[in-house]
Motif scaffolding. Structure first.
Motif, short mmCIF file in Angstrom:
data_model
loop_
_atom_site.label_atom_id
_atom_site.label_comp_id
_atom_site.label_asym_id
_atom_site.label_seq_id
_atom_site.Cartn_x
_atom_site.Cartn_y
_atom_site.Cartn_z
N TYR A 192 -11.66 3.03 -1.65
CA TYR A 192 -10.32 2.72 -1.16
C TYR A 192 -10.25 3.00 0.34
O TYR A 192 -10.92 3.91 0.83
CB TYR A 192 -9.27 3.56 -1.89
CG TYR A 192 -9.13 3.27 -3.36
CD1 TYR A 192 -8.32 2.24 -3.83
CD2 TYR A 192 -9.82 4.04 -4.30
CE1 TYR A 192 -8.18 1.99 -5.18
CE2 TYR A 192 -9.69 3.80 -5.65
CZ TYR A 192 -8.87 2.76 -6.09
OH TYR A 192 -8.75 2.52 -7.43
N THR A 193 -9.40 2.27 1.03
CA THR A 193 -9.19 2.52 2.45
C THR A 193 -8.13 3.61 2.63
O THR A 193 -7.50 4.06 1.68
CB THR A 193 -8.74 1.25 3.17
OG1 THR A 193 -7.51 0.78 2.59
CG2 THR A 193 -9.79 0.16 3.07
N SER A 222 -11.26 -1.40 0.12
CA SER A 222 -9.99 -2.13 0.09
C SER A 222 -8.90 -1.15 -0.31
O SER A 222 -9.18 -0.14 -0.97
CB SER A 222 -10.04 -3.29 -0.91
OG SER A 222 -8.76 -3.88 -1.07
N HIS A 223 -7.65 -1.42 0.09
CA HIS A 223 -6.55 -0.56 -0.37
C HIS A 223 -6.02 -1.01 -1.72
O HIS A 223 -5.15 -0.38 -2.30
CB HIS A 223 -5.42 -0.51 0.66
CG HIS A 223 -4.66 -1.79 0.79
ND1 HIS A 223 -5.05 -2.82 1.62
CD2 HIS A 223 -3.52 -2.22 0.19
CE1 HIS A 223 -4.18 -3.81 1.53
NE2 HIS A 223 -3.25 -3.47 0.67
N LEU A 224 -6.56 -2.12 -2.25
CA LEU A 224 -6.08 -2.67 -3.51
C LEU A 224 -7.02 -2.34 -4.66
O LEU A 224 -8.21 -2.72 -4.64
CB LEU A 224 -5.95 -4.19 -3.41
CG LEU A 224 -4.90 -4.72 -2.44
CD1 LEU A 224 -5.02 -6.23 -2.30
CD2 LEU A 224 -3.50 -4.34 -2.90
N ALA A 225 -6.51 -1.67 -5.68
CA ALA A 225 -7.32 -1.36 -6.86
C ALA A 225 -7.77 -2.64 -7.56
O ALA A 225 -8.88 -2.71 -8.09
CB ALA A 225 -6.52 -0.48 -7.82
N ALA A 226 -6.90 -3.67 -7.55
CA ALA A 226 -7.25 -4.93 -8.20
C ALA A 226 -8.45 -5.59 -7.53
O ALA A 226 -9.28 -6.21 -8.20
CB ALA A 226 -6.05 -5.87 -8.19
N SER A 283 0.84 -1.19 0.00
CA SER A 283 0.00 0.00 0.00
C SER A 283 0.88 1.25 0.00
O SER A 283 2.07 1.20 0.31
CB SER A 283 -0.91 0.01 1.23
OG SER A 283 -0.13 0.18 2.40
N MET A 284 0.28 2.38 -0.32
CA MET A 284 1.02 3.64 -0.34
C MET A 284 1.60 3.94 1.03
O MET A 284 2.76 4.37 1.14
CB MET A 284 0.08 4.77 -0.79
CG MET A 284 0.74 6.13 -0.84
SD MET A 284 2.04 6.23 -2.11
CE MET A 284 2.25 8.01 -2.21
#
Length: 302
Positions: free
Chosen positions: A193-194, A222-226, A128-129
């Protein structure tokens, strides 16, 4: 004094929560708390104010945080220098990249680099970022590759890091063709997104004050774009997804626009590094990386 204590200090200052910081550091919350307390005992002062709502830095904590982060980076640089002298890491590069760019942009971009052939080894850490920023702050990687928006600065000290644009992307509000939005606009299921996500910060900035106007109904995060893309493909709602990640799905007609182009969010793909001197190989790579000269992190990208 242990290096992990300095990294824990930075993580807790970032997340403001022992639970979330422990998760990011991949340790149990009790073990993380003990390490923070050990650092405070070594310092001889309280570094955090603990409340039921979380943890905030004391005045002493705010004062030492930049020095602690620089000390951690210095130790990692010292290790890298020793490995270079020993011939173990002369031409190796370490990157942290957000998940979506790791899968889409990074491989092609690295292959197209003018001096990629001179690199003997590449280590890519995908996360994550928030975690990627911490890795760069701590000196665990030399470069951070991430999406950026000019109006949403990263959580990195502008006097310690510089950045350059190496690509472009765009967030598009997409949904499956079979997504049911209801008979009225009052039920627009929203896949969000989280807070750990850099894209989440950007989308939140764009939508601030407009959620009611769009009748967004948060359904999943979710923090994942996928992951959000998978949920969108399952007709669970609309998500702002990177064009670079969804080109095939859009081409095949499995994802379509949920809102018009005025709701698109243009993005820049940035390569960020510390201002401090890097290895010879890393400096050479930075000089050749696309995008021209470095940009101040707080400044507007060109």
């Amino acid at each position: 004094m242990e290096l992990v204590w300095l990294e824990d200090l930075s993580a807790l200052a970032e997340y403001g929560s022992f639970v979330r910081a422990a998760e990011a550091r991949h340790v149990t919350q009790p073990a993380f708390s003990r390490r923070v307390r050990s650092l405070e005992n070594w310092m001889g002062v309280e570094l955090f104010v603990r409340t039921p709502q979380g943890a905030t830095l004391t005045e002493a904590g705010r004062q030492i945080l930049p020095s602690a982060q620089e000390a951690a980076r210095h130790l990692y640089r010292m290790r890298n220098e020793a490995q270079e002298v020993a011939g173990m890491a002369a031409r190796s590069l370490k990157f942290a990249a957000t998940h979506s760019l790791s899968f889409t942009f990074f491989p092609k971009w690295l292959r197209s680099s003018e001096n990629a052939a001179l690199i003997e080894a590449v280590q890519l850490h995908s996360d994550s970022m928030a975690v990627c920023e911490q890795m760069l702050i701590h000196g665990q990687v030399q470069f951070l590759l991430c999406h950026r928006h000019p109006d949403v600065p990263p959580l990195l000290a502008p006097d310690q890091f510089i950045s350059k644009t190496v690509g472009e992307d765009v967030l598009v509000p997409l949904a499956s063709t079979s997504t049911r939005f209801g008979t009225t606009p009052a039920a627009l299921p929203y896949l969000a997104y989280t807070h750990e996500s850099g894209l989440g910060r950007i989308v939140a900035h764009r939508l601030r004050g407009k959620e009611d106007y769009l009748h967004l109904k948060p359904l999943f995060s979710s923090h994942l774009a996928a992951v959000l893309m998978s949920m969108a493909l399952e007709s669970k709602g609309v998500a702002w997804l990177p064009k670079s990640l969804t080109e095939q799905e859009v081409l095949e007609g499995r994802l379509v626009r949920a809102l018009d182009e005025s709701w698109d969010i243009p993005l820049e793909i940035h390569l960020t590094r510390p201002k401090a001197q890097l290895s010879q190989a890393a400096e050479a790579f930075w000089g050749e990386a696309g995008g021209g000269g470095g940009l101040a992190l707080g400044g507007r990208a060109g």
